[in-house]
Design a protein around this motif. Sequence first.
Motif, PDB file in Angstrom:
ATOM      1  N   GLN A 240     -24.453 -23.425  35.706  1.00 26.49           N
ATOM      2  CA  GLN A 240     -24.663 -24.317  34.706  1.00 26.49           C
ATOM      3  C   GLN A 240     -25.662 -25.323  35.003  1.00 26.49           C
ATOM      4  N   ALA A 241     -26.552 -25.755  34.101  1.00 27.41           N
ATOM      5  CA  ALA A 241     -27.659 -26.494  34.531  1.00 27.41           C
ATOM      6  C   ALA A 241     -27.884 -27.554  33.390  1.00 27.41           C
ATOM      7  N   VAL A 242     -28.218 -28.727  33.693  1.00 28.35           N
ATOM      8  CA  VAL A 242     -28.676 -29.908  32.756  1.00 28.35           C
ATOM      9  C   VAL A 242     -30.153 -30.052  32.964  1.00 28.35           C
ATOM     10  N   LEU A 243     -30.848 -29.622  32.122  1.00 25.78           N
ATOM     11  CA  LEU A 243     -32.254 -29.562  32.327  1.00 25.78           C
ATOM     12  C   LEU A 243     -33.230 -30.698  31.266  1.00 25.78           C
ATOM     13  N   TYR A 244     -33.971 -31.090  31.867  1.00 24.12           N
ATOM     14  CA  TYR A 244     -35.065 -32.106  30.988  1.00 24.12           C
ATOM     15  C   TYR A 244     -35.587 -31.265  29.774  1.00 24.12           C
ATOM     16  N   CYS A 245     -35.702 -31.830  28.611  1.00 30.60           N
ATOM     17  CA  CYS A 245     -36.537 -31.286  27.465  1.00 30.60           C
ATOM     18  C   CYS A 245     -37.329 -32.511  26.938  1.00 30.60           C
ATOM     19  N   TRP A 246     -38.698 -32.429  27.112  1.00 30.49           N
ATOM     20  CA  TRP A 246     -39.435 -33.815  26.541  1.00 30.49           C
ATOM     21  C   TRP A 246     -39.610 -33.498  25.129  1.00 30.49           C
ATOM     22  N   MET A 247     -38.836 -34.063  24.265  1.00 30.57           N
ATOM     23  CA  MET A 247     -39.240 -34.011  22.785  1.00 30.57           C
ATOM     24  C   MET A 247     -40.121 -34.704  22.219  1.00 30.57           C
ATOM     25  N   ASN A 248     -40.550 -34.036  21.113  1.00 26.71           N
ATOM     26  CA  ASN A 248     -41.640 -34.757  20.076  1.00 26.71           C
ATOM     27  C   ASN A 248     -40.867 -35.297  18.966  1.00 26.71           C
ATOM     28  N   LEU A 249     -40.557 -36.462  18.641  1.00 31.03           N
ATOM     29  CA  LEU A 249     -39.673 -36.886  17.586  1.00 31.03           C
ATOM     30  C   LEU A 249     -40.349 -37.395  16.578  1.00 31.03           C
ATOM     31  N   GLN A 250     -41.669 -37.068  16.482  1.00 30.65           N
ATOM     32  CA  GLN A 250     -42.427 -37.557  15.035  1.00 30.65           C
ATOM     33  C   GLN A 250     -41.890 -37.193  13.693  1.00 30.65           C
ATOM     34  N   LYS A 251     -41.390 -35.981  13.688  1.00 30.42           N
ATOM     35  CA  LYS A 251     -40.924 -35.523  12.312  1.00 30.42           C
ATOM     36  C   LYS A 251     -39.531 -35.361  12.294  1.00 30.42           C
ATOM     37  N   PHE A 252     -38.720 -36.218  13.153  1.00 28.98           N
ATOM     38  CA  PHE A 252     -37.142 -36.328  13.337  1.00 28.98           C
ATOM     39  C   PHE A 252     -36.545 -36.887  11.908  1.00 28.98           C
ATOM     40  N   PRO A 253     -35.636 -36.299  11.272  1.00 27.02           N
ATOM     41  CA  PRO A 253     -34.889 -35.302  11.825  1.00 27.02           C
ATOM     42  C   PRO A 253     -35.383 -33.928  11.393  1.00 27.02           C
ATOM     43  N   PHE A 254     -36.659 -33.439  11.108  1.00 23.92           N
ATOM     44  CA  PHE A 254     -37.012 -32.298  10.537  1.00 23.92           C
ATOM     45  C   PHE A 254     -37.817 -31.715  11.519  1.00 23.92           C
ATOM     46  N   ASP A 255     -37.400 -31.731  12.809  1.00 29.85           N
ATOM     47  CA  ASP A 255     -38.454 -31.313  13.840  1.00 29.85           C
ATOM     48  C   ASP A 255     -37.941 -29.946  14.701  1.00 29.85           C
ATOM     49  N   ASP A 256     -38.944 -29.326  15.183  1.00 28.96           N
ATOM     50  CA  ASP A 256     -38.682 -28.275  16.263  1.00 28.96           C
ATOM     51  C   ASP A 256     -39.053 -28.575  17.415  1.00 28.96           C
TER      52      ASP A 256
ATOM     53  N   LYS B 253     -41.565 -42.375  13.412  1.00 27.44           N
ATOM     54  CA  LYS B 253     -41.005 -41.064  13.357  1.00 27.44           C
ATOM     55  C   LYS B 253     -40.819 -40.984  11.570  1.00 27.44           C
ATOM     56  N   ALA B 254     -40.437 -39.804  11.233  1.00 28.24           N
ATOM     57  CA  ALA B 254     -40.258 -39.537   9.579  1.00 28.24           C
ATOM     58  C   ALA B 254     -39.211 -40.381   9.215  1.00 28.24           C
ATOM     59  N   SER B 255     -38.062 -40.334   9.952  1.00 23.93           N
ATOM     60  CA  SER B 255     -36.723 -41.131   9.469  1.00 23.93           C
ATOM     61  C   SER B 255     -37.103 -42.719   9.351  1.00 23.93           C
ATOM     62  N   GLU B 256     -37.806 -43.127   9.948  1.00 22.79           N
ATOM     63  CA  GLU B 256     -38.595 -44.627   9.824  1.00 22.79           C
ATOM     64  C   GLU B 256     -39.434 -44.775   8.637  1.00 22.79           C
ATOM     65  N   ILE B 257     -40.314 -43.710   8.432  1.00 22.46           N
ATOM     66  CA  ILE B 257     -41.128 -43.735   7.297  1.00 22.46           C
ATOM     67  C   ILE B 257     -40.033 -43.786   5.962  1.00 22.46           C
ATOM     68  N   TRP B 258     -39.053 -43.025   5.977  1.00 23.15           N
ATOM     69  CA  TRP B 258     -38.093 -43.058   4.950  1.00 23.15           C
ATOM     70  C   TRP B 258     -37.425 -44.686   4.755  1.00 23.15           C
ATOM     71  N   PHE B 259     -36.951 -45.087   5.826  1.00 22.75           N
ATOM     72  CA  PHE B 259     -36.507 -46.430   5.854  1.00 22.75           C
ATOM     73  C   PHE B 259     -37.306 -47.267   5.485  1.00 22.75           C
ATOM     74  N   LEU B 260     -38.554 -47.510   5.807  1.00 23.57           N
ATOM     75  CA  LEU B 260     -39.522 -48.498   5.459  1.00 23.57           C
ATOM     76  C   LEU B 260     -39.581 -48.104   3.889  1.00 23.57           C
ATOM     77  N   GLY B 261     -39.660 -47.001   3.404  1.00 22.05           N
ATOM     78  CA  GLY B 261     -39.942 -46.723   1.811  1.00 22.05           C
ATOM     79  C   GLY B 261     -38.796 -47.150   1.165  1.00 22.05           C
ATOM     80  N   CYS B 262     -37.646 -46.732   1.525  1.00 23.29           N
ATOM     81  CA  CYS B 262     -36.396 -47.295   0.863  1.00 23.29           C
ATOM     82  C   CYS B 262     -36.129 -48.880   0.889  1.00 23.29           C
ATOM     83  N   ILE B 263     -36.289 -49.413   1.861  1.00 29.66           N
ATOM     84  CA  ILE B 263     -36.500 -51.015   2.186  1.00 29.66           C
ATOM     85  C   ILE B 263     -37.251 -51.585   1.032  1.00 29.66           C
ATOM     86  N   GLY B 264     -38.482 -50.956   0.905  1.00 31.68           N
ATOM     87  CA  GLY B 264     -39.388 -51.381   0.325  1.00 31.68           C
ATOM     88  C   GLY B 264     -38.901 -51.564  -1.234  1.00 31.68           C
TER      89      GLY B 264
END
Length: 502
Positions: free
Chosen positions: A167-183, A323-334
């Motif tokens: 069993q191992a815990v391994l690092y995974c450097w994620m790209n979260l620009q499209k979070f939460p629609f990311d791969d 991130k994509a979630s922050e764009i949604w946040f800014l739009g709704c706040i606007g």
Amino acid sequence: MSSKTVLFSVMIFILNSARGQKSSQNALLECPSLDKGDSYTQSEFLSRLAHECRYDRLLLPTYQTGEVVYVHASAYVYFIQPAEAHDLNFKLHFLLQLRWTDARLAYTLYSPERTKIIGESDLRQRIWVPHLYMSNEQSSSLMGTDSKDVLISIAPDGEVLFSRRMQAVLYCWMNLQKFPFDDQKCSMNLESWKYNASILRLMWEKENPVRLSSELHLTEYSLLDFWTNESVVRGDIVNMRLGGRSGNYSALKFTFKLGREVGYYLMDYFIPSMMIVAMSWVTFWLQADASAPRITLGTSTMLSFITLASSQAKTLPKVSYIKASEIWFLGCIGFIFSALVEFAFVNTIWRRKKVVNLKKVNSKYILKSTLTPRLARKELQKELRESSPQLSKSRSCSSLQQETSSDPAGPGYNNYLTVHSFPSALNLPTITTQSYDDLIASGGRQPRNNGSEGSDEPPQHHTWTQMTPQEIATWIDKRSRLLFPLLFIFFNIVYWTFVYCL
């Protein structure tokens, strides 16, 4: 005396020679024989086969020939658990299997009836095993309850199969620009620690190098794809990648692609935020002077959405890019903030007392009259000048302001003093006084002197409409009831197109 000393030295040399021959004979006698290996038990035969007199576990299987040792690897994955996004790692349970050939352990000639030698950790301590490590490892351990899950089998031709559950815990450097629609692409990197590529070469098995358990299920992610590849990494003293040793080292990589499941975020974030934004539009159906309910509704929707968004932001790392979630946040706040601004705007108009004169009842003239109330008067003066081309000079000024309760335009009532200069010999100006209402009723016509030369052109008539501030505020609220939902629908079209098509 000298002859005795020489004799004594010769006797010591003879004794030492005899002792050396005796120790050599004892060593030969101590090395156990492999003859009639089928008559021994597995433990007895293994102790003879891997005895230190004929096997050194610190040396490579091909140290005598100098050939490259090929180690074939395969893996069986039991469990994958991607951690939270802010941890940037994942947990993996797997069976790692290594296969290589050690000619020193071939026993076909000594024990032809023995098909296989199987052992666990005790056998692991007796034979040579390649030292591999995971370069992106955060932590790892062997699995097992009473003892570690290690299994080694030796075939008659010397082929060794080494299996261990880890069993191992391994690092995974994620790209979260499209979070939460990311791969995300995460990998397990295996590299040789001690021997470089000229001595030891790692290779994946040709058939099914990585297999997944049929009971493997993921919660937040779905497994889209996985693949393997082989490579060579460069080690040097500068980056200390491989303990400060230079050279090329063989490496294996197992990569899998994970797609984040958006159902949770749709139900717990996006749909509730859409409802909160829609709730902020309820203020458009309330009267413009209802300050208490409109302010309460606007601020409560703003605070509710900020609370909802902050609960999602806690699970994300603090990255520098948006991130994509922050764009949604800014739009709704606007949109929510714009609803509050719209209330402040119509409430200010509602509290005005002067009737507004409009050339046309449309968005252009209503907004101009509310944003710049004196603009209509300036346009009227301009039209008056253009409607009397025979006048060489015309000046109008507001000279009288009377507070009259019967004035429909409010307490401020304006009279206009107009000075006309006519081209005549005496060059005498004519002064007339005219009220603002009479000026509108006359269609912007200026009185002319009877003795002056004038044309018989018909005067220009303009139709003006009066609206109270309350009517203007209600008109803006009605338009906002349609404008805000249409803009929010357009924002959603752009946002979801960006998320799924770009």
